[in-house]
Motif scaffolding. Structure first.
Motif, PDB file in Angstrom:
ATOM      1  N   PRO A 194      -1.413  15.087   5.883  1.00 17.56           N
ATOM      2  CA  PRO A 194      -2.150  13.894   6.325  1.00 17.56           C
ATOM      3  C   PRO A 194      -1.256  12.704   6.677  1.00 17.56           C
ATOM      4  N   THR A 195      -0.032  12.701   6.101  1.00 19.35           N
ATOM      5  CA  THR A 195       0.878  11.582   6.411  1.00 19.35           C
ATOM      6  C   THR A 195       1.173  11.514   7.903  1.00 19.35           C
ATOM      7  N   THR A 196       1.137  12.690   8.550  1.00 20.92           N
ATOM      8  CA  THR A 196       1.507  12.714   9.977  1.00 20.92           C
ATOM      9  C   THR A 196       0.419  12.063  10.836  1.00 20.92           C
ATOM     10  N   LYS A 208     -15.290  17.867  10.096  1.00 24.01           N
ATOM     11  CA  LYS A 208     -14.810  17.271   8.840  1.00 24.01           C
ATOM     12  C   LYS A 208     -13.895  18.276   8.154  1.00 24.01           C
ATOM     13  N   VAL A 209     -12.715  17.792   7.755  1.00 23.34           N
ATOM     14  CA  VAL A 209     -11.792  18.646   7.001  1.00 23.34           C
ATOM     15  C   VAL A 209     -11.885  18.271   5.532  1.00 23.34           C
ATOM     16  N   GLU A 210     -12.281  19.247   4.710  1.00 24.71           N
ATOM     17  CA  GLU A 210     -12.363  18.993   3.257  1.00 24.71           C
ATOM     18  C   GLU A 210     -10.943  19.119   2.704  1.00 24.71           C
ATOM     19  N   ALA A 211     -10.482  18.038   2.092  1.00 22.38           N
ATOM     20  CA  ALA A 211      -9.084  18.051   1.621  1.00 22.38           C
ATOM     21  C   ALA A 211      -9.002  17.462   0.224  1.00 22.38           C
ATOM     22  N   LEU A 216       0.876  -1.177   0.000  1.00 21.86           N
ATOM     23  CA  LEU A 216       0.000   0.000   0.000  1.00 21.86           C
ATOM     24  C   LEU A 216       0.915   1.228   0.000  1.00 21.86           C
ATOM     25  N   THR A 217       0.750   2.095  -0.987  1.00 22.71           N
ATOM     26  CA  THR A 217       1.582   3.310  -0.982  1.00 22.71           C
ATOM     27  C   THR A 217       0.673   4.528  -0.982  1.00 22.71           C
ATOM     28  N   PHE A 218       1.127   5.571  -0.308  1.00 19.95           N
ATOM     29  CA  PHE A 218       0.367   6.815  -0.290  1.00 19.95           C
ATOM     30  C   PHE A 218       1.330   7.988  -0.465  1.00 19.95           C
ATOM     31  N   ALA A 219       0.797   9.023  -1.083  1.00 17.00           N
ATOM     32  CA  ALA A 219       1.575  10.257  -1.232  1.00 17.00           C
ATOM     33  C   ALA A 219       0.585  11.397  -1.065  1.00 17.00           C
ATOM     34  N   TYR A 220       0.810  12.181  -0.026  1.00 14.27           N
ATOM     35  CA  TYR A 220      -0.084  13.315   0.217  1.00 14.27           C
ATOM     36  C   TYR A 220       0.701  14.614   0.079  1.00 14.27           C
TER      37      TYR A 220
END
Ligand SMILES: NS(=O)(=O)c1ccc(C(=O)NCc2c(F)c(F)c(F)c(F)c2F)cc1
Ligand SMILES: [Zn+2]
Length: 262
Positions: free
Chosen positions: A183-185, A68-71, A48-52
């Motif tokens: 969001p990665t944090t 809710k944070v709209e991102a 699973l990879t993610f990049a934000y």
């Protein structure tokens, strides 16, 4: 239509009356029974990879059911693991909590609830043209779930959210988060997870979510959770605090529950 919520008269036990999908066979959340989780070797293959991106001035709103944070992040990508060949893009993130820290998560692990649960909501941009369209398909959304444990060190990223809550006390209010949010944090250091096919955990409970629930919780403080509970579910002066906004576990039925120990 009567507004759904989490009280005895409009809560999870009666949602299926108004929202038929809520009574379906692939509902979320579920209790994660670790003994039946099959460690699926090919999940390891397709990591699973993610990049934000880091973003500032994200809008946070009081939905009446929580914050809710709209991102919408066209530059974000979530792929691999259980997501096949498709790419999923971050749309929003929010969380669920309880009246006390003894409860609050939506998923439970061997019957144990955590103090809360963060959801990073993504949609399949390979196959669909919009979030709303993706939410009508079984592989439309991918939600990353991260458990909250209560500890002594406050979570700096969550603190950026908490610091705005006084400006969105009432339902419908919104404001921009001045800080940069990455969001990665929000993700734990250990990236092992469980995954299964499920649904939105709030009405209309569409069965459109590939769930990815991280095994390792992140730590928040009691004070940070206390601030969440000061949000009001009403738009006016009446004060009905959002002290609990989690759906209890639903039957797993014959769904596969797979795990990946990254
Ligand atoms: N707790 S969770 O499982 O992570 C969850 C995530 C997203 C939503 C959501 O977007 N609801 C509104 C909403 C819909 F429910 C739709 F069906 C739709 F098509 C939308 F466009 C939409 F915004 C609800 C629950
Ligand atoms: Zn959620």
């Amino acid at each position: 239509a009567a507004e759904w919520g989490y009280s005895p008269t409009n809560g999870p036990d009666v949602w299926a009356r108004l929202f038929p999908q809520a009574g379906g066979a692939r509902q979320s959340p579920v209790d994660i029974c670790t003994s039946i989780a099959s460690s699926d070797s090919n999940l390891e293959m397709k990591k699973l990879t993610f990049a934000y991106e880091s973003q500032s001035d994200l809008r946070i709103l009081n939905t009446g059911h929580g914050w809710k944070v709209e991102a919408p992040q066209s530059g974000s990508r979530l792929e691999g693991g259980p997501l096949g060949e498709d790419i999923y893009q971050l749309e929003q993130f929010h969380c669920h909590w309880g009246e006390t820290s003894a409860e609050g998560s939506e998923h439970t692990v061997d019957g144990r609830a955590y103090a809360g649960e963060l959801h990073l909501v993504h949609w399949n941009t390979t196959k669909y043209q919009s979030f709303a369209e993706a939410a009508q398909h079984p592989d439309g959304l991918a939600v990353l779930g991260v458990f909250f444990d209560v500890g002594n060190e406050s979570n700096d990223e969550i603190e950026k959210i908490v610091s705005t809550l006084s400006e969105i006390k009432f339902k419908g209010q919104f404001t921009d988060i001045p800080d940069v949010i990455d969001p990665t944090t929000f993700l734990p250091s250990g990236l092992g997870y469980w995954t299964y096919l499920g649904s939105l955990t709030t009405p209309p409970c569409n069965e459109c979510v590939i769930w990815i629930v991280y095994k390792e919780p992140i730590t928040v403080t009691e004070e940070q959770l206390v601030q969440f509970r000061c949000l009001s579910a009403c738009s006016g002066e009446a004060e009905e605090f959002i002290v609990k906004n989690y759906r209890p576990p639903q039957p797993l039925g014959n769904r596969a529950l797979r795990e990946c120990n990254a």
